[in-house]
Design a protein around this motif. Structure first.
Motif, PDB file in Angstrom:
ATOM      1  N   GLY A  90       0.727  -1.195  -0.061  1.00  0.00           N
ATOM      2  CA  GLY A  90       0.063  -0.194  -0.006  1.00  0.00           C
ATOM      3  C   GLY A  90       0.928   1.276  -0.087  1.00  0.00           C
ATOM      4  O   GLY A  90       0.207   2.524   0.114  1.00  0.00           O
ATOM      5  N   VAL A  91       2.106   1.293   0.094  1.00  0.00           N
ATOM      6  CA  VAL A  91       2.940   2.395   0.058  1.00  0.00           C
ATOM      7  C   VAL A  91       2.696   3.074  -1.217  1.00  0.00           C
ATOM      8  O   VAL A  91       2.882   4.403  -1.101  1.00  0.00           O
ATOM      9  N   GLN A  92       2.756   2.551  -2.335  1.00  0.00           N
ATOM     10  CA  GLN A  92       2.716   3.409  -3.632  1.00  0.00           C
ATOM     11  C   GLN A  92       1.440   3.924  -3.818  1.00  0.00           C
ATOM     12  O   GLN A  92       1.250   5.151  -3.944  1.00  0.00           O
ATOM     13  N   GLU A  93       0.457   3.363  -3.305  1.00  0.00           N
ATOM     14  CA  GLU A  93      -0.993   3.959  -3.553  1.00  0.00           C
ATOM     15  C   GLU A  93      -1.071   5.299  -2.492  1.00  0.00           C
ATOM     16  O   GLU A  93      -1.731   6.316  -2.570  1.00  0.00           O
ATOM     17  N   LEU A  94      -0.284   4.974  -1.082  1.00  0.00           N
ATOM     18  CA  LEU A  94      -0.108   6.137  -0.295  1.00  0.00           C
ATOM     19  C   LEU A  94       0.467   7.419  -0.863  1.00  0.00           C
ATOM     20  O   LEU A  94      -0.036   8.638  -0.754  1.00  0.00           O
TER      21      LEU A  94
END
Length: 440
Positions: free
Chosen positions: A321-325
């Motif tokens: 979920g880091v990229q989406e963040l």
């Protein structure tokens, strides 16, 4: 080492002295006065350098003094003015007068300048005082002293996105994953004691600066746990990423943590409660994190009613979920104006103009002490510093100035008579009613 507060002494350069000189060319009888004026003293100017990120340099140099102006020259030539002193400071620095606690300037833009200590004016040479009654004056002025003061500098990091949250929720790990920053990471509270900055490349051509801000605790707005040192830096961030340990690994309640941190931000400065905030549900790779997240969403819905909050599940460890963040943070940033300032500081910094070029205050007070009289006046004492009272012409000019100000009349009203001593600053004079003062 990151240093975000410093206290320094600044002094503008003194003005150069005017001189007493006369023309002595051949075949020029009665040449008259030709003493030139002294040059102005150098200003101390603070200028923003975007390449700096800390006030570290001011730990080793705490005194900044401008150069003195050159003394006047013969043949009516003026002395050269001194070069100004430029001191580089990082963007985000607030400059405060130590004595009055007034904000001098809020330095946020690269290249922004502010004069923190004005240099003194040069003294006038004797050619300036020639009159029909006194065509050859035998005195000149000393240069004016430069402005001096102690100032405090407070640095509030200039970052687009700020990571806030309780200690050990994974802020430093998240910063190290999304940027090239290498913050200290440890399995104990307050591993991070100073802000760390990193440039984040979103991957679609966008980028922003992220700051890992030290962990907050309850009572931070009152200074508990270095709270003021930490909260100061949140004010500059355009978007807040509120990092929460959604696994509750230390027996904490994620929703209570969210409530408490937001309350600390609001109590420190209500404007922070209006700053765009993204909730980062971190440590989603841990057991029970999914169940805790669902419970958190239900509690948040009951708390906020119709208000919608952005919740981004993520795991700094697995990069889930880091990229989406990052995409979400960049999208929110695009809707926020550049470099928001705390309103109170911005207004003060914009409306205040600091200069020494102002009209002299001619007010004075006189009083009697036993057998002598005392005259108190900042303007008169400044004038005495500029006039060399070792010559008769200078003393007579000083006496005439006092008479025009009304000092003579005020002394007579409180009982001054011929021969009485009059004290002005560090000097003593004899008073003669209706005539002049004479230096004792």
């Amino acid at each position: 080492m990151f240093v975000d507060k410093a206290k320094v002494f600044v002094k503008g350069g003194d003005g150069g002295n005017g001189i007493v000189s006369y023309r002595r060319e051949l075949y020029v009888p009665n040449g008259g006065p030709a003493g030139g004026d002294g040059g102005r003293g150098g200003d101390v100017i603070f200028v923003v350098d975007e390449g700096l990120r800390t006030l570290m340099d001011f730990r080793y140099q705490r005194h900044f003094k401008g150069e003195r102006g050159e003394r006047g020259k013969v043949k009516g030539m003026h002395g050269a003015g001194a070069e100004d002193m430029y001191v580089r400071i990082p963007p985000g620095t607030i400059i405060i007068d130590e004595d009055t606690q007034e904000v001098i300037a809020d330095m946020t833009r690269n290249g922004q300048k502010v004069v923190v200590a004005k240099g003194g004016r040069g003294g006038r040479g004797n050619m300036r005082f020639a009159t029909a009654k006194n065509p050859a004056p035998d005195f000149a002025e000393n240069g004016e002293e430069g402005q001096e003061r102690w100032i405090t500098m407070e640095l509030k990091v200039m970052a687009d996105v700020g990571l806030v949250g309780f200690p050990s929720v994974g802020k430093s790990t998240l910063l190290s994953v999304v940027s090239g920053a290498k913050p200290k990471i440890g399995a104990y509270h307050f591993t991070t004691l100073t802000p760390n900055l990193g440039v984040v490349d979103v991957g679609d051509g966008r980028s922003f600066v992220m700051a890992d801000l030290p962990g907050l605790i309850e009572g931070a707005h009152e200074g508990i746990g270095l709270g003021h040192e930490f909260l100061r830096h949140v004010e500059r961030t355009r978007v807040i990423l509120h990092v929460i340990d959604m696994s509750g690994s230390e027996g904490r309640d994620p929703f209570e943590d969210w409530i408490k941190i937001n309350e600390e931000l609001k109590l420190y400065n209500p404007i922070l409660a209006e700053r765009p905030q993204i909730i980062v549900a971190n440590k989603m790779d841990m057991p029970d994190a999914e169940a805790q997240l669902e419970l958190f969403k239900e509690q948040l819905k009951e708390f906020g009613g119709e208000i919608e909050y952005d919740i981004m599940p993520a795991s700094s460890l697995t990069k889930q979920g880091v990229q989406e963040l990052l995409y979400k943070a960049a999208d929110v940033l695009a809707t926020v104006p550049e470099a928001p300032l705390i309103e109170e500081v911005k207004e003060v910094a914009e409306r205040k103009v600091y200069t020494m070029e102002k009209k002299e205050d001619d007010t004075f007070t006189v009083r009697r002490e036993n057998d002598w009289f005392v005259v108190e006046s900042p303007a008169v004492e400044r004038m005495m510093k500029r006039i060399n009272l070792n010559t008769y012409d200078a003393v007579m000019r000083f006496a005439r100035t006092l008479r025009k100000m009304g000092v003579d009349e005020a002394l007579r009203k409180i009982g001054a008579k011929d021969g009485d001593l009059v004290h002005i600053g560090e000097f003593s004079f004899e008073f003669f009613e209706g005539t002049d003062y004479f230096y004792e």
